[in-house]
Structures are given as C-alpha cells and as structure tokens.
Design a protein around this motif. Structure first.
Motif, short mmCIF file in Angstrom:
data_model
loop_
_atom_site.label_atom_id
_atom_site.label_comp_id
_atom_site.label_asym_id
_atom_site.label_seq_id
_atom_site.Cartn_x
_atom_site.Cartn_y
_atom_site.Cartn_z
N LEU A 41 0.82 -1.09 -0.09
CA LEU A 41 0.04 -0.01 -0.06
C LEU A 41 0.63 1.13 -0.01
O LEU A 41 0.83 2.15 -0.77
CB LEU A 41 -1.03 -0.02 1.30
N GLN A 42 1.90 1.33 0.86
CA GLN A 42 2.82 2.52 0.96
C GLN A 42 3.55 2.53 -0.47
O GLN A 42 3.73 3.90 -0.77
CB GLN A 42 3.79 2.28 2.08
N ALA A 43 3.99 1.42 -0.88
CA ALA A 43 5.09 1.46 -2.05
C ALA A 43 4.24 1.98 -3.34
O ALA A 43 4.77 2.55 -4.08
CB ALA A 43 5.55 0.11 -2.51
N CYS A 44 2.86 1.61 -3.18
CA CYS A 44 2.12 2.08 -4.35
C CYS A 44 1.34 3.13 -4.36
O CYS A 44 0.55 3.54 -5.35
CB CYS A 44 0.90 0.83 -4.80
N ALA A 45 1.47 3.92 -3.25
CA ALA A 45 0.77 5.29 -3.11
C ALA A 45 0.95 6.10 -4.15
O ALA A 45 -0.07 6.77 -4.43
CB ALA A 45 1.10 5.77 -1.74
N GLU A 46 1.80 6.32 -4.65
CA GLU A 46 2.06 7.32 -5.88
C GLU A 46 1.94 6.67 -7.39
O GLU A 46 2.29 7.34 -8.17
CB GLU A 46 3.47 7.93 -5.64
N GLN A 47 1.59 5.43 -7.38
CA GLN A 47 1.52 4.48 -8.50
C GLN A 47 0.19 4.47 -9.14
O GLN A 47 -0.75 4.62 -8.34
CB GLN A 47 2.08 3.29 -8.37
N GLN A 48 0.06 4.29 -10.39
CA GLN A 48 -1.33 4.20 -10.92
C GLN A 48 -1.10 2.50 -10.94
O GLN A 48 -0.77 1.88 -11.98
CB GLN A 48 -1.26 4.50 -12.55
N VAL A 49 -1.89 1.77 -10.09
CA VAL A 49 -2.20 0.27 -10.15
C VAL A 49 -3.40 -0.08 -10.42
O VAL A 49 -4.63 0.40 -10.04
CB VAL A 49 -1.76 -0.33 -8.47
N GLU A 50 -3.56 -1.03 -11.50
CA GLU A 50 -4.80 -1.74 -11.79
C GLU A 50 -4.98 -3.07 -11.47
O GLU A 50 -6.39 -3.36 -11.53
CB GLU A 50 -4.69 -1.62 -13.50
N LEU A 51 -4.20 -3.77 -10.84
CA LEU A 51 -4.46 -5.01 -10.26
C LEU A 51 -3.40 -5.45 -9.13
O LEU A 51 -2.08 -5.01 -9.63
CB LEU A 51 -4.60 -5.92 -11.09
N VAL A 52 -3.60 -6.06 -7.97
CA VAL A 52 -2.62 -6.54 -7.21
C VAL A 52 -2.55 -8.02 -7.02
O VAL A 52 -3.83 -8.54 -6.97
CB VAL A 52 -2.75 -5.67 -5.68
N LEU A 53 -1.49 -8.44 -6.73
CA LEU A 53 -1.48 -9.96 -6.35
C LEU A 53 -0.93 -9.88 -4.85
O LEU A 53 0.26 -9.22 -4.85
CB LEU A 53 -0.56 -10.65 -7.40
N VAL A 54 -1.52 -10.50 -4.05
CA VAL A 54 -1.08 -10.51 -2.71
C VAL A 54 -1.14 -11.99 -1.89
O VAL A 54 -1.84 -12.73 -2.22
CB VAL A 54 -1.92 -9.52 -1.64
N ASP A 55 -0.03 -12.19 -1.04
CA ASP A 55 0.17 -13.43 -0.31
C ASP A 55 -0.49 -13.17 0.85
O ASP A 55 0.14 -12.79 1.83
CB ASP A 55 1.58 -13.87 -0.42
N GLY A 56 -1.67 -13.52 0.98
CA GLY A 56 -2.43 -13.11 2.19
C GLY A 56 -3.59 -12.08 2.23
O GLY A 56 -3.46 -11.46 1.07
N LEU A 57 -4.23 -11.99 3.00
CA LEU A 57 -5.52 -11.08 3.08
C LEU A 57 -5.16 -9.66 3.64
O LEU A 57 -5.98 -8.73 3.31
CB LEU A 57 -6.64 -11.55 3.76
N GLU A 58 -3.91 -9.33 4.11
CA GLU A 58 -3.67 -8.07 4.82
C GLU A 58 -3.59 -7.06 3.57
O GLU A 58 -3.14 -7.21 2.43
CB GLU A 58 -2.00 -8.23 5.05
N ALA A 59 -4.34 -6.02 3.94
CA ALA A 59 -4.49 -4.99 2.84
C ALA A 59 -5.37 -5.26 1.71
O ALA A 59 -5.59 -4.50 0.73
CB ALA A 59 -3.19 -4.46 2.40
N ALA A 60 -5.84 -6.52 1.56
CA ALA A 60 -6.68 -6.75 0.46
C ALA A 60 -8.18 -5.98 0.50
O ALA A 60 -8.66 -5.41 -0.56
CB ALA A 60 -7.14 -8.30 0.38
N GLU A 61 -8.69 -5.72 1.36
CA GLU A 61 -9.89 -4.93 1.89
C GLU A 61 -9.49 -3.27 1.21
O GLU A 61 -10.26 -2.63 0.55
CB GLU A 61 -10.39 -4.88 3.18
N GLU A 62 -8.35 -2.91 1.64
CA GLU A 62 -7.97 -1.49 1.23
C GLU A 62 -7.86 -1.65 -0.38
O GLU A 62 -8.32 -0.38 -1.09
CB GLU A 62 -6.42 -0.96 1.88
N PHE A 63 -7.27 -2.18 -0.95
CA PHE A 63 -7.19 -2.04 -2.43
C PHE A 63 -8.58 -2.27 -3.11
O PHE A 63 -8.82 -1.53 -3.90
CB PHE A 63 -6.19 -3.43 -2.92
N HIS A 64 -9.22 -3.18 -2.43
CA HIS A 64 -10.74 -3.47 -3.03
C HIS A 64 -11.63 -2.14 -2.86
O HIS A 64 -11.98 -1.66 -3.90
CB HIS A 64 -11.36 -4.61 -2.23
N GLU A 65 -11.30 -1.33 -1.75
CA GLU A 65 -12.08 -0.14 -1.57
C GLU A 65 -11.66 0.93 -2.36
O GLU A 65 -12.49 1.72 -2.78
CB GLU A 65 -11.78 0.19 -0.34
N LEU A 66 -10.26 0.88 -2.96
CA LEU A 66 -9.74 1.80 -4.21
C LEU A 66 -10.11 1.20 -5.44
O LEU A 66 -10.08 2.10 -6.54
CB LEU A 66 -8.34 2.00 -3.81
#
Length: 122
Positions: A41-66
C-alpha cells in the motif's frame, strides 16, 4: 495492447522476484513489489495500479475499496484458507503458479472488476 500496471506482495523474496519476472514475460508492467500488503500500500501510493497480487489477506480490503482487483496468491489448499462471504478477492492463485494460471487469474480479476463473478484459478 495496453500494458496493465500490476503490483505484487509476497513475503518470500525469491518467489516475489520470480513472480515479477513471470508477470513481465506475460506483458504486464510491475509498478511495485513488497514483502506484505501494508508495505505494498505504501509502495504503491504514488503509482497507478490496476491490479494487485497478494500473499495473504492483509491490505486486500484497502485495495478493494480503491477499486483495484485483488488476486490472492496462496500455498494453502482452499479448505484451509479463511474464506469470507464478502472477501475482497477477485481470483485465487495457488503456489507454485504457472504462467498460464497467472494469466487466467489476472483475466478473471479484471473481468470481476467489470462486474463478472469471481472464481478460483490454478
């Protein structure tokens, strides 16, 4: 074809590096990578991200809300994963992932963003 900007979080540095290589070989633009969802989440704060791949549910909700589709990368069989009725996961990808499975998971996640149903891949 437009390069899709993706980000990846995995706590295993070697697997994360391998995924970055595979994603690039599949034609995706990896804009950030991190050890976990919070760092991503911190690393991507200034990036235009269209999709994330994550190992675990940590921060998944935040990306989903975005409005960013989330692909869950897991080494656990589905029966051992925490599966919630309203979890923010657009697709699942089992480790070790093959390039074809990565491609399918990303396509399903992007389709989910467009209003289609989620489904497990791999």
């Amino acid at each position: 074809m437009k390069e899709i900007a993706v980000a990846i979080a995995d706590d295993h540095p070697d697997y994360r590096a391998l995924m970055v290589v595979m994603l690039k070989e599949l034609g995706y633009r990896v804009v950030c990578a991190a050890a976990n969802g919070a760092e991503l989440l911190q690393a991507c704060a200034e990036q235009q991200v269209e999709l994330v791949l994550v190992d675990g549910l940590e921060a998944a909700e935040e990306f989903h809300e975005l409005g960013i589709p989330v692909v869950l990368i897991s080494g656990l069989p589905e029966s051992k994963e925490l599966v919630l009725e309203e979890e923010p996961i657009a697709a699942r990808l089992m480790k070790p992932a093959r390039p074809e499975a990565i491609q399918q998971a990303i396509e399903k996640a992007l389709a989910t963003k467009q209003g289609r149903s989620s489904e497990e891949v791999g």
